[in-house]
Design an enzyme around this catalytic site. Structure first.
Site, PDB file in Angstrom:
ATOM      1  N   GLU A 287       0.682  -1.206   0.085  1.00 15.75           N
ATOM      2  CA  GLU A 287       0.010   0.080  -0.042  1.00 15.75           C
ATOM      3  C   GLU A 287       0.753   1.089  -0.044  1.00 15.75           C
ATOM      4  OE1 GLU A 287       0.433  -2.348   2.422  1.00 15.75           O
ATOM      5  OE2 GLU A 287       0.282  -1.359   4.376  1.00 15.75           O
ATOM      6  N   HIS A 311      -8.275  -3.855  -1.500  1.00 13.38           N
ATOM      7  CA  HIS A 311      -7.463  -3.812  -0.260  1.00 13.38           C
ATOM      8  C   HIS A 311      -6.221  -2.996  -0.011  1.00 13.38           C
ATOM      9  CE1 HIS A 311      -5.339  -6.130   3.175  1.00 13.38           C
ATOM     10  NE2 HIS A 311      -4.240  -5.819   2.900  1.00 13.38           N
ATOM     11  N   GLU A 312      -5.500  -2.780  -0.927  1.00 11.91           N
ATOM     12  CA  GLU A 312      -4.531  -1.719  -1.041  1.00 11.91           C
ATOM     13  C   GLU A 312      -4.910  -0.280  -0.962  1.00 11.91           C
ATOM     14  OE1 GLU A 312      -2.001  -3.003  -0.013  1.00 11.91           O
ATOM     15  OE2 GLU A 312      -2.399  -5.113  -0.909  1.00 11.91           O
ATOM     16  N   HIS A 315      -6.185   0.409   2.638  1.00 15.55           N
ATOM     17  CA  HIS A 315      -5.133   0.954   3.576  1.00 15.55           C
ATOM     18  C   HIS A 315      -4.962   2.529   3.484  1.00 15.55           C
ATOM     19  CE1 HIS A 315      -2.978  -2.714   5.112  1.00 15.55           C
ATOM     20  NE2 HIS A 315      -2.776  -3.097   4.177  1.00 15.55           N
ATOM     21  N   GLU A 334      -3.912  -4.517   9.451  1.00 12.81           N
ATOM     22  CA  GLU A 334      -4.303  -5.486   8.389  1.00 12.81           C
ATOM     23  C   GLU A 334      -5.972  -5.990   8.528  1.00 12.81           C
ATOM     24  OE1 GLU A 334      -2.958  -5.809   5.547  1.00 12.81           O
ATOM     25  OE2 GLU A 334      -0.910  -4.863   6.058  1.00 12.81           O
ATOM     26  N   ASP A 391       8.786 -10.878   9.497  1.00 17.59           N
ATOM     27  CA  ASP A 391       8.850 -11.579   8.157  1.00 17.59           C
ATOM     28  C   ASP A 391       8.596 -13.050   8.404  1.00 17.59           C
ATOM     29  OD1 ASP A 391       9.032  -9.404   6.587  1.00 17.59           O
ATOM     30  OD2 ASP A 391      11.134  -9.877   6.326  1.00 17.59           O
ATOM     31  N   TYR A 399      -5.066 -10.614   9.796  1.00 15.65           N
ATOM     32  CA  TYR A 399      -5.998 -10.095   8.791  1.00 15.65           C
ATOM     33  C   TYR A 399      -7.392 -10.765   8.929  1.00 15.65           C
ATOM     34  CZ  TYR A 399      -2.002  -9.088   5.383  1.00 15.65           C
ATOM     35  OH  TYR A 399      -0.787  -8.586   4.908  1.00 15.65           O
TER      36      TYR A 399
HETATM   37  N1  BES Z   1       0.965  -4.469   3.650  1.00 18.60           N
HETATM   38  C1  BES Z   1       0.639  -5.723   3.344  1.00 18.60           C
HETATM   39  C2  BES Z   1       1.988  -6.462   2.807  1.00 18.60           C
HETATM   40  C3  BES Z   1       2.875  -6.541   3.662  1.00 18.60           C
HETATM   41  C4  BES Z   1       2.603  -6.950   5.140  1.00 18.60           C
HETATM   42  C5  BES Z   1       4.589  -6.563   3.323  1.00 18.60           C
HETATM   43  C6  BES Z   1       3.545  -7.306   5.891  1.00 18.60           C
HETATM   44  C7  BES Z   1       4.990  -6.704   4.306  1.00 18.60           C
HETATM   45  C8  BES Z   1       4.865  -7.041   5.525  1.00 18.60           C
HETATM   46  C9  BES Z   1      -0.367  -5.651   2.026  1.00 18.60           C
HETATM   47  O1  BES Z   1      -1.356  -4.563   2.336  1.00 18.60           O
HETATM   48  C10 BES Z   1      -1.067  -7.092   2.124  1.00 18.60           C
HETATM   49  O2  BES Z   1      -1.849  -7.298   2.873  1.00 18.60           O
HETATM   50  N2  BES Z   1      -0.915  -7.621   0.727  1.00 18.60           N
HETATM   51  C11 BES Z   1      -1.705  -8.901   0.540  1.00 18.60           C
HETATM   52  C12 BES Z   1      -2.863  -8.664  -0.453  1.00 18.60           C
HETATM   53  C13 BES Z   1      -4.233  -9.437   0.134  1.00 18.60           C
HETATM   54  C14 BES Z   1      -4.465  -9.427   1.546  1.00 18.60           C
HETATM   55  C15 BES Z   1      -5.232  -8.792  -0.875  1.00 18.60           C
HETATM   56  C16 BES Z   1      -0.872  -9.848  -0.069  1.00 18.60           C
HETATM   57  O3  BES Z   1       0.121  -9.541  -0.463  1.00 18.60           O
HETATM   58  O4  BES Z   1      -1.214 -11.017  -0.332  1.00 18.60           O
HETATM   59 ZN    ZN Z   2      -2.788  -5.240   3.772  1.00 14.56          ZN
END
Ligand code: BES
Ligand code: ZN
Length: 619
Positions: A287, A311-312, A315, A334, A391, A399
């Site tokens: 995002e 989703h993004e 955010h 999330e 990570d 979520y």
């Molecule tokens: N902010 C996250 C991605 C993220 C989280 C990167 C933690 C690094 C550390 C992003 O908004 C996200 O949740 N992406 C999901 C999308 C989905 C829920 C639609 C993904 O990448 O799968």
């Molecule tokens: Zn997210």
């Protein structure tokens, strides 16, 4: 020092940085960025100031007025998670509210993936992009790398002139370099004199809204774009096919922004551009404000691409306006965003599709309980991540349990009251970084007596899934789940039953099948529906995971191909885990190791780390 963030050396008694002004020289031949940056603090300070770094070379710290060097020190050995502490000594006699640091990144910077021309779509020019969440910004520039801090920035990116740049910021100008501009005259290793070479161009950006460091982002490559709405362009590598498909996929973006504004208040970031990255992008979406980053795997011509954008986009309110204070409260980002995403999806794609997404999420949440059965801390909403790499514990829990918690509150007080509550929550805390307690206090103050109706402590501090969480109901959802149950009894869905299924229907179906079945059943399912060749990676990976766990060797070639063509961790994680987990997996383990050794260079450093940690657990 009071602890502020388990993942940062930032000292809570020090003033925070409010602005950074960057001059960055991109040297593609050595996969290095040389930088000079002016840091401005919220108030004058003297003494030691702590900053986070990881794999950075720090050349000099300078006083901005006199350019005289200031003493600094680096911790002798890196903390495996936090990296290296940079202590800057600000003079005692004359406290400073700003200082300059000159530095260079390393080719193994954890936030950066450098792609050689061969690894790009057009195979002509190199490409580099960032991924800073959660704690990788410190591998690009020294900073107080905690979301408790919010920083405005300006940046001059000096890049080869055949390339262009985008950032999570307003694009000010693309122009010829000017000698000595910004802090370029202070750049190390002779790059100050290369600044104005006639092969270079400067891309200038400004971000005047304060953002947490994890939202710092750029990409540099041979980029093109298409207009898809009044405040949206889609960018990608300048290749006709890619841009065309992306523009089509995201045509409905403006409608989603409007719906978001109706639900959550004004869109505060002016533009909402999208950047489609090469296939090695490690997430589905990120995002980054004003410039969302997306995996190309979302472009498949059905509803799911829009879901990731929803989703993004969500955010923009939850996460980017209101930010978790540190990663212990990641669910505030999330969980709220998953809830907000589904509200947008419900308006633009209908209730059935929203319920389907809730159902896929519900399965995912239940699976995570299995994954964390020996580590229950990470089944909580509010976690303790002291000594833990974010990570490594990234999961669906923040979520989907977060979503379930908010959905539970919505059921309790009714949608109109909850909508009003959400708007007020966003208006109250925008541009602030908050923790779970702040949210709960606000909830209790605005919904008197809620703690008597819902066990707020169980939801936020308890492990597992609370009894008042809720599996969604809809005809479509129930039909798919019951078809999946029938497969267990040996009945495959008939063609007329799946005639109008899109990727998400198949995804839900596959997620509800047993983890492993008879190899003959896997073959029969594929013979009829060709799931192993699906263009939809969610479907394909779900199917291949079942094939591996069912020891159906016929699909190992497809598994290898998949692991070599995408770097999204959502796909790498289940496939590599399925290959190496459990007993009697000798052949699969050899396959996993070989494929990883061949594919590793194509993965983002964060994805490399995640696969390595799967291996170290199981090999
Ligand atoms: N902010 C996250 C991605 C993220 C989280 C990167 C933690 C690094 C550390 C992003 O908004 C996200 O949740 N992406 C999901 C999308 C989905 C829920 C639609 C993904 O990448 O799968
Ligand atoms: Zn997210």
């Amino acid at each position: 020092m009071a602890p502020l963030d388990p993942h940062s050396f930032t000292d809570s008694t020090h003033p925070l940085t409010t602005h950074v002004s960057l001059s960055l020289y991109f040297d593609f031949s050595s996969a290095t960025i040389h930088g000079a940056a002016l840091f401005t603090l919220s108030s004058p300070y003297s003494g030691q100031l702590s900053l986070d770094t990881r794999s950075l070379s720090i050349h000099q710290v300078l006083s901005p007025s006199t350019l005289s060097p200031l003493p600094f020190s680096l911790s002798p050995s890196p903390d495996p998670i936090k990296g290296i502490l940079l202590s800057v000594s600000l003079p005692n006699d004359n406290s400073l509210s700003s200082f300059i640091i000159t530095f260079s990144t390393s080719p193994c910077s954890s936030a950066l993936q450098w792609l050689s021309p061969r690894q790009t779509f057009n195979k002509k020019h190199p490409f580099v992009f960032t991924q800073c969440q959660s704690i990788h910004a410190r591998s690009i520039l020294p900073c107080q790398d905690t979301p408790a801090s919010r920083i405005c920035y300006s940046a001059l990116l000096n890049v080869p002139r055949e390339l262009s740049a985008v950032m999570s910021a307003r694009h000010v100008d693309r122009r010829l370099p000017v000698s000595g501009e910004g802090f370029s005259s202070l750049l190390p290793n002779g790059f100050n004199s290369l600044w104005c070479s006639d092969t270079r161009v400067v891309e200038e950006f400004d971000m005047s809204q304060p953002i947490p460091p994890y939202l710092f982002a750029f990409a540099v490559g041979e980029l093109g774009f298409r207009e898809v709405g009044p405040r949206t362009r889609v960018y990608s590598e300048a290749a006709e096919g890619v841009l065309e498909a992306a523009a089509k996929e995201f045509a409905g973006t403006e409608e989603m922004i409007r719906q978001g504004e109706k639900l959550f208040g004004d869109y505060e970031w002016e533009r909402f551009d999208l950047l489609v990255l090469p296939p090695s992008f490690p997430y589905g979406g990120m995002e980054n404000p004003r410039m969302v980053f997306l995996t190309p795997t979302v472009i498949k011509g059905d509803a799911s691409g829009a879901q990731v954008v929803a989703h993004e986009l969500a955010h923009s309110w939850t996460g980017n306006l209101i930010t978790n204070k540190n990663n212990d409260h990641f669910w505030l980002n999330e969980g709220f965003t998953t809830y907000a995403e589904r509200r947008i999806v419900e308006v633009v794609q209908g209730e059935d599709r929203a319920v389907l997404n809730i159902g896929i999420g519900w399965r995912g949440l239940n699976e995570e309980m299995e994954r964390f059965k020996d580590n229950l801390e990470f089944t909580k909403l509010k976690t303790n991540q002291e000594g833990v790499d974010p990570d490594a514990v990234y999961s669906q829990v923040p979520y989907e349990k977060g979503f379930q918690f908010l959905w539970r509150i919505e059921r309790q007080i009714g949608r109109p009251a909850f909508d009003e509550f959400l708007k007020k929550y966003i208006a109250t805390f925008k541009f602030k970084s908050i923790d779970t307690e702040t949210f709960l206090d606000f909830l209790k103050a605005n919904v008197p007596g809620i703690e008597k109706e819902i066990d707020l402590v169980l939801w936020t501090e308890g492990t597992g899934i609370p009894p008042d969480a809720y599996e969604p109901v809809s005809n479509l959802y129930s039909k798919i789940v019951s078809l999946a149950n029938e497969f267990k009894l040996g009945r495959m869905p008939r063609e007329d039953e799946v005639a109008d299924w899109q990727g998400q229907e198949w995804e839900l179906y596959l997620e509800n099948l047993p983890k492993s079945v008879e190899a003959s059943q896997v073959l029969a399912l594929d013979a009829r529906y060709r799931l192993s060749e699906s263009k939809d990676y969610e479907v394909k990976v779900s199917f291949l995971q079942m094939a591996i766990l069912s020891k159906c060797r016929d699909f190992y070639g497809e598994v290898e191909k998949t692991l070599k063509e995408v770097g999204r961790m959502k796909y790498l994680r289940p496939l590599y885990t399925a290959l190496v987990q459990g007993v009697g997996k000798e052949e699969e383990k050899i396959l996993a190791k070989r494929v990883f050794s061949e594919a590793r260079d194509c993965y983002h450093p964060i994805a490399q780390g995640v696969v390595e940690s799967i291996f170290s657990k199981h090999l």
